[in-house]
Design a protein around this motif. Structure first.
Motif, PDB file in Angstrom:
ATOM      1  N   SER A  13       0.812  -1.217   0.000  1.00 52.36           N
ATOM      2  CA  SER A  13       0.000   0.000   0.000  1.00 52.36           C
ATOM      3  C   SER A  13       0.842   1.263   0.000  1.00 52.36           C
ATOM      4  CB  SER A  13      -0.930  -0.006   1.222  1.00 52.36           C
ATOM      5  OG  SER A  13      -0.191  -0.107   2.428  1.00 52.36           O
ATOM      6  N   SER A  14       2.102   1.168   0.419  1.00 55.90           N
ATOM      7  CA  SER A  14       3.004   2.319   0.393  1.00 55.90           C
ATOM      8  C   SER A  14       3.557   2.586  -1.001  1.00 55.90           C
ATOM      9  CB  SER A  14       4.176   2.064   1.345  1.00 55.90           C
ATOM     10  OG  SER A  14       4.904   0.917   0.923  1.00 55.90           O
ATOM     11  N   GLY A  15       3.307   1.662  -1.941  1.00 54.83           N
ATOM     12  CA  GLY A  15       3.881   1.771  -3.276  1.00 54.83           C
ATOM     13  C   GLY A  15       5.209   1.045  -3.415  1.00 54.83           C
ATOM     14  N   GLU A  16       5.761   0.554  -2.312  1.00 55.37           N
ATOM     15  CA  GLU A  16       7.018  -0.193  -2.345  1.00 55.37           C
ATOM     16  C   GLU A  16       6.773  -1.582  -2.944  1.00 55.37           C
ATOM     17  OE1 GLU A  16       8.939   1.745   1.675  1.00 55.37           O
ATOM     18  OE2 GLU A  16       7.190   0.433   1.769  1.00 55.37           O
ATOM     19  N   ILE A  17       7.756  -2.079  -3.675  1.00 54.50           N
ATOM     20  CA  ILE A  17       7.597  -3.330  -4.415  1.00 54.50           C
ATOM     21  C   ILE A  17       8.611  -4.358  -3.925  1.00 54.50           C
ATOM     22  CG2 ILE A  17       7.760  -4.428  -6.690  1.00 54.50           C
ATOM     23  CD1 ILE A  17       6.767  -1.809  -7.907  1.00 54.50           C
ATOM     24  N   LEU A  18       8.130  -5.557  -3.666  1.00 55.86           N
ATOM     25  CA  LEU A  18       8.960  -6.691  -3.304  1.00 55.86           C
ATOM     26  C   LEU A  18       9.112  -7.585  -4.528  1.00 55.86           C
ATOM     27  CD1 LEU A  18      10.377  -8.542  -1.198  1.00 55.86           C
ATOM     28  CD2 LEU A  18       8.105  -9.527  -0.721  1.00 55.86           C
ATOM     29  N   LYS A  19      10.328  -7.702  -5.052  1.00 53.99           N
ATOM     30  CA  LYS A  19      10.579  -8.552  -6.211  1.00 53.99           C
ATOM     31  C   LYS A  19      11.048  -9.922  -5.744  1.00 53.99           C
ATOM     32  CE  LYS A  19      11.533  -4.784  -9.429  1.00 53.99           C
ATOM     33  NZ  LYS A  19      12.462  -4.215 -10.444  1.00 53.99           N
ATOM     34  N   LEU A  20      10.626 -10.954  -6.471  1.00 56.69           N
ATOM     35  CA  LEU A  20      10.821 -12.320  -5.999  1.00 56.69           C
ATOM     36  C   LEU A  20      11.455 -13.209  -7.052  1.00 56.69           C
ATOM     37  CD1 LEU A  20       7.247 -12.587  -4.490  1.00 56.69           C
ATOM     38  CD2 LEU A  20       9.335 -12.348  -3.159  1.00 56.69           C
ATOM     39  N   ARG A  21      12.121 -14.249  -6.595  1.00 54.74           N
ATOM     40  CA  ARG A  21      12.591 -15.297  -7.477  1.00 54.74           C
ATOM     41  C   ARG A  21      11.569 -16.438  -7.473  1.00 54.74           C
ATOM     42  NH1 ARG A  21      18.175 -17.389  -5.024  1.00 54.74           N
ATOM     43  NH2 ARG A  21      17.495 -19.449  -5.742  1.00 54.74           N
ATOM     44  N   ASP A  22      11.688 -17.367  -8.394  1.00 49.02           N
ATOM     45  CA  ASP A  22      10.667 -18.405  -8.545  1.00 49.02           C
ATOM     46  C   ASP A  22      10.573 -19.341  -7.347  1.00 49.02           C
ATOM     47  OD1 ASP A  22      10.319 -17.244 -10.964  1.00 49.02           O
ATOM     48  OD2 ASP A  22      11.028 -18.941 -12.165  1.00 49.02           O
ATOM     49  N   ASP A  23      11.630 -19.410  -6.543  1.00 49.37           N
ATOM     50  CA  ASP A  23      11.621 -20.303  -5.375  1.00 49.37           C
ATOM     51  C   ASP A  23      11.865 -19.516  -4.088  1.00 49.37           C
ATOM     52  OD1 ASP A  23      14.222 -19.614  -5.858  1.00 49.37           O
ATOM     53  OD2 ASP A  23      15.015 -21.663  -5.840  1.00 49.37           O
ATOM     54  N   SER A  24      11.412 -18.277  -4.038  1.00 46.81           N
ATOM     55  CA  SER A  24      11.631 -17.428  -2.865  1.00 46.81           C
ATOM     56  C   SER A  24      10.982 -18.011  -1.617  1.00 46.81           C
ATOM     57  CB  SER A  24      11.058 -16.027  -3.103  1.00 46.81           C
ATOM     58  OG  SER A  24      11.885 -15.272  -3.953  1.00 46.81           O
ATOM     59  N   ILE A  25      11.678 -17.834  -0.501  1.00 46.66           N
ATOM     60  CA  ILE A  25      11.105 -18.067   0.826  1.00 46.66           C
ATOM     61  C   ILE A  25      11.062 -16.706   1.503  1.00 46.66           C
ATOM     62  CG2 ILE A  25      11.340 -19.248   3.033  1.00 46.66           C
ATOM     63  CD1 ILE A  25      13.037 -21.353   1.596  1.00 46.66           C
ATOM     64  N   VAL A  26       9.876 -16.184   1.725  1.00 44.21           N
ATOM     65  CA  VAL A  26       9.704 -14.841   2.282  1.00 44.21           C
ATOM     66  C   VAL A  26       9.170 -14.963   3.703  1.00 44.21           C
ATOM     67  CG1 VAL A  26       8.511 -12.632   2.055  1.00 44.21           C
ATOM     68  CG2 VAL A  26       9.287 -13.855   0.011  1.00 44.21           C
ATOM     69  N   ILE A  27       9.868 -14.354   4.650  1.00 42.07           N
ATOM     70  CA  ILE A  27       9.460 -14.375   6.054  1.00 42.07           C
ATOM     71  C   ILE A  27       8.995 -12.974   6.429  1.00 42.07           C
ATOM     72  CG2 ILE A  27      10.112 -14.996   8.387  1.00 42.07           C
ATOM     73  CD1 ILE A  27      10.390 -17.292   6.398  1.00 42.07           C
ATOM     74  N   PHE A  28       7.696 -12.814   6.672  1.00 41.53           N
ATOM     75  CA  PHE A  28       7.150 -11.525   7.093  1.00 41.53           C
ATOM     76  C   PHE A  28       7.284 -11.396   8.612  1.00 41.53           C
ATOM     77  CE2 PHE A  28       4.336 -11.923   3.195  1.00 41.53           C
ATOM     78  CZ  PHE A  28       4.964 -10.903   2.506  1.00 41.53           C
ATOM     79  N   VAL A  29       7.909 -10.312   9.058  1.00 40.35           N
ATOM     80  CA  VAL A  29       8.023 -10.006  10.480  1.00 40.35           C
ATOM     81  C   VAL A  29       7.550  -8.575  10.679  1.00 40.35           C
ATOM     82  CG1 VAL A  29       9.947 -11.609  10.814  1.00 40.35           C
ATOM     83  CG2 VAL A  29      10.423  -9.220  10.255  1.00 40.35           C
ATOM     84  N   GLY A  30       7.446  -8.167  11.937  1.00 44.86           N
ATOM     85  CA  GLY A  30       7.020  -6.802  12.216  1.00 44.86           C
ATOM     86  C   GLY A  30       6.285  -6.723  13.532  1.00 44.86           C
ATOM     87  N   PRO A  31       6.005  -5.517  14.005  1.00 46.35           N
ATOM     88  CA  PRO A  31       5.289  -5.354  15.278  1.00 46.35           C
ATOM     89  C   PRO A  31       3.836  -5.775  15.161  1.00 46.35           C
ATOM     90  CG  PRO A  31       5.595  -3.232  14.207  1.00 46.35           C
ATOM     91  CD  PRO A  31       6.363  -4.231  13.395  1.00 46.35           C
ATOM     92  N   ASN A  32       3.161  -5.782  16.297  1.00 42.12           N
ATOM     93  CA  ASN A  32       1.751  -6.145  16.327  1.00 42.12           C
ATOM     94  C   ASN A  32       0.913  -5.168  15.504  1.00 42.12           C
ATOM     95  OD1 ASN A  32      -0.436  -7.774  17.421  1.00 42.12           O
ATOM     96  ND2 ASN A  32      -0.984  -5.965  18.625  1.00 42.12           N
ATOM     97  N   ASN A  33      -0.044  -5.705  14.774  1.00 42.59           N
ATOM     98  CA  ASN A  33      -0.977  -4.898  13.974  1.00 42.59           C
ATOM     99  C   ASN A  33      -0.298  -4.193  12.803  1.00 42.59           C
ATOM    100  OD1 ASN A  33      -3.692  -4.094  13.548  1.00 42.59           O
ATOM    101  ND2 ASN A  33      -3.258  -2.066  14.384  1.00 42.59           N
ATOM    102  N   ALA A  34       0.856  -4.729  12.361  1.00 43.20           N
ATOM    103  CA  ALA A  34       1.549  -4.114  11.223  1.00 43.20           C
ATOM    104  C   ALA A  34       1.019  -4.614   9.894  1.00 43.20           C
ATOM    105  CB  ALA A  34       3.051  -4.388  11.310  1.00 43.20           C
ATOM    106  N   GLY A  35       0.428  -5.834   9.887  1.00 43.59           N
ATOM    107  CA  GLY A  35      -0.131  -6.351   8.648  1.00 43.59           C
ATOM    108  C   GLY A  35       0.507  -7.625   8.135  1.00 43.59           C
ATOM    109  N   LYS A  36       1.130  -8.412   9.007  1.00 40.84           N
ATOM    110  CA  LYS A  36       1.812  -9.630   8.564  1.00 40.84           C
ATOM    111  C   LYS A  36       0.822 -10.679   8.061  1.00 40.84           C
ATOM    112  CE  LYS A  36       3.699 -10.086  12.617  1.00 40.84           C
ATOM    113  NZ  LYS A  36       3.229  -8.836  13.250  1.00 40.84           N
TER     114      LYS A  36
END
Length: 578
Positions: A13-36
């Protein structure tokens, strides 16, 4: 080549883009209520062409060998006609769709919008469904009915059984054995694996009778069931994109760490690139995250999500960048990584510093009756020189970070220069002032008299009486017996060591400039300077203060309370660094 699908990019939603490889392992972290968790839900909802969510605004999907789609789909997704005049019906893991719906979705697919295909090409699993994954489920005829549960796929896959069994052996010390005999239910047992005897196989009645003497998987505690359930949800699937929320639920720290290692170790059971998939995980556990960092795969990206009003920002850290911090043996077993799950962090030189400032912060909050307790993590570095590496990693992950340093940090350019640059400041604008201030600190090459030294040492030893001469007590004696330099005097006596007039004004300008960057110098010199009436040094001093003083009201600690109020109130110049 065969048909494949992968997410190539995710826009937040900020407009920032996460680019990925075909076998990416993405770990979402962050504070409470951040949107993980919401990020996982939004990714799936976007692909399914459902109601858009608040965290993810766009998902881009790419396909390889699209001409092979129907061949792949017919091989990997169960289908049959209900009757000779009815349409072909496709079913997988509880989702049904007639062939015409699949054809329509494939025909009008538009990058990330897959419609009903999203339910067959991706999977989304929430924490609330975890424990039930390993319940006893009905057996089924693979030629007559589709699988609806991961346990049903486990029944038909010996390689999956071997993989999960290896994981439970590492985590809990027992194998998993599937009862492959005929039954109306699928049974899985826990214990030491044994081989069929002569003239037996795994479906033999005598083998199964011995198997039934073991404990059943569905009778185990929540931790075991959650652990196995998480692995099955990831690996008992044909989906190209697999999304998993809170795999660490119900797990103790050692098992959470092992699960992180297991899930991050690869995205295929047999290391065949053709069988790999993308894995997205939302976690609230630093132990799980440590397990992820223990893996050696370059597929892993740690993404910290933070929330600013209605916008969700992301900050990425590759596995290699993260390892630069956790490979330090001191930091590896500290609580530094916990900071990614908080709104902000304060990095201190020692664990004793963290204990004291965190305790004063709690006292300030209780005394002021604040509506919301600040979500701040205090992390120790094990010395000044190690602080920049921690700050660099936290800044990279978008954790607003402040630093507390003893006043003798002014003695050398390092680590101040690196910290100023990491926090978005200009060392050029400060270095001349700091170097001039060093020259203004007067020399104090005054050796104490023997009687003064004796009195100081007696002050430490007298109240110990016949107590053992412990290493901690020896450390205090050595500290007191050191012949102090002018910087030792500064650390002992604080800012008053600088002459009045311009040196004091210069010190205040420097401290204000550093504080604007989130770098706080202790004006009383060092931690113990907040209460010189209390004896000891480091951990022993902190323990004595916490036991003897009322942190909320003791007049001796007013300077400490004021310092921490300013520390907690100051906002750093760049709360969302790039």
């Amino acid at each position: 080549m065969s048909f494949r699908m992968a997410i190539s990019a995710i826009e937040f939603s900020s407009g920032e883009i996460l680019k990925l490889r075909d076998d990416s392992i993405v770990i979402f972290v962050g504070p409470n209520n951040a949107g993980k968790t919401t990020a996982l839900r939004d990714i799936f909802a976007y692909m399914a062409d459902e109601q858009p969510g608040p965290v993810v605004s766009k998902v881009e999907v790419k396909f390889e060998d699209s001409d092979d789609f129907w061949n792949w789909f017919d091989v990997n997704v169960y289908h049959r006609q209900a009757n000779w005049r009815g349409p072909m019906q496709y079913t997988w893991m509880g989702k049904d769709a007639p062939k015409q719906d699949i054809e329509h979705a494939w025909k009008i697919r538009n990058k990330g919008r897959l419609g009903v295909l999203a339910y067959f090409l991706s999977s989304l699993n929430y924490a609330r469904n975890r424990h039930g994954v390993v319940d006893r489920h009905n057996a089924f005829d693979i030629f007559e009915a589709p699988p609806k549960q991961p346990m049903q796929l486990l029944y038909f896959s010996e390689s999956l059984e071997e993989f999960v069994s290896s994981a439970t052996m590492k985590a809990f010390g027992f194998d998993l054995i599937v009862d492959r005999g005929l039954s109306n239910r699928i049974h899985v047992f826990c214990g030491k694996k044994f081989q069929p005897e002569k003239d037996e196989d795994r479906a033999s009645l005598t083998y199964r009778e011995r198997l039934r003497s073991l404990d059943r998987l569905d009778h185990q505690g929540d931790g075991v069931r959650s652990y196995v359930g998480s692995i099955l949800l990831v690996h008992a699937s044909n989906a190209f994109v697999r999304l998993l929320d809170e795999p660490e639920i119900s797990l103790h720290p050692p098992q959470a760490r092992l699960l992180g290692q297991t899930l991050a170790s690869g995205t295929s059971l047999d290391d065949d690139p053709g069988d790999s998939f993308q894995l997205f995980i939302a976690t609230h556990s630093s132990d799980f995250l440590r397990g992820v960092l223990d893996s050696s795969t370059e597929k892993v990206t740690i993404v910290r999500i933070s929330r600013d009003g209605e916008r969700n920002h992301i900050h990425q850290l590759s596995l290699g960048e993260a390892k630069g911090v956790v490979d330090n043996p001191i930091l590896r077993y500290s609580t530094t990584l916990d900071a990614v799950f908080h709104d902000s962090a304060v990095v201190c030189e020692s664990d004793a510093d963290c204990r004291f400032y965190a305790a004063i912060a709690d006292a300030n909050n209780e005394g002021a009756g604040v509506n919301r307790i600040p979500d701040v993590h205090f992390a120790w570095a094990g010395g000044k020189d190690r602080i920049p590496a921690i700050v660099a990693a936290l800044v990279k992950l978008g954790v607003p970070t402040k630093v507390v340093l003893d006043l003798d940090a002014l003695q050398h350019d390092t680590p101040l220069e690196k910290l100023v640059e990491l926090q978005g400041g200009s060392w050029l604008s400060l270095k001349d002032e700091i170097r001039r201030l060093r020259d203004e600190l007067p020399e104090r090459n005054i050796r104490p008299s023997a009687s003064t030294m004796l009195a100081d040492l007696n002050g430490i030893l007298d109240h110990k009486g016949g107590s053992p001469y412990t290493p901690e007590l020896e450390k205090q004696v050595r500290y007191k017996a050191k012949i102090p330099s002018k910087w030792s005097h500064l650390k002992r006596n604080g800012a008053s060591e600088f002459p009045s007039g311009e040196p004091q004004k210069r010190l205040r300008r420097i401290m204000n400039s550093l504080e604007d960057l989130g770098i706080f110098l202790v004006a009383v010199g060092e931690l113990e300077g907040f209460d010189r009436e209390t004896g000891g040094h480091g951990p022993s001093w902190v323990t004595s203060v916490l036991e003897a003083r009322n942190l909320k009201t003791a007049p001796e600690l007013e300077a400490a309370r004021e310092f921490v109020r300013k520390l907690m109130a100051t906002r750093t110049r760049h709360l969302n660094p790039t």
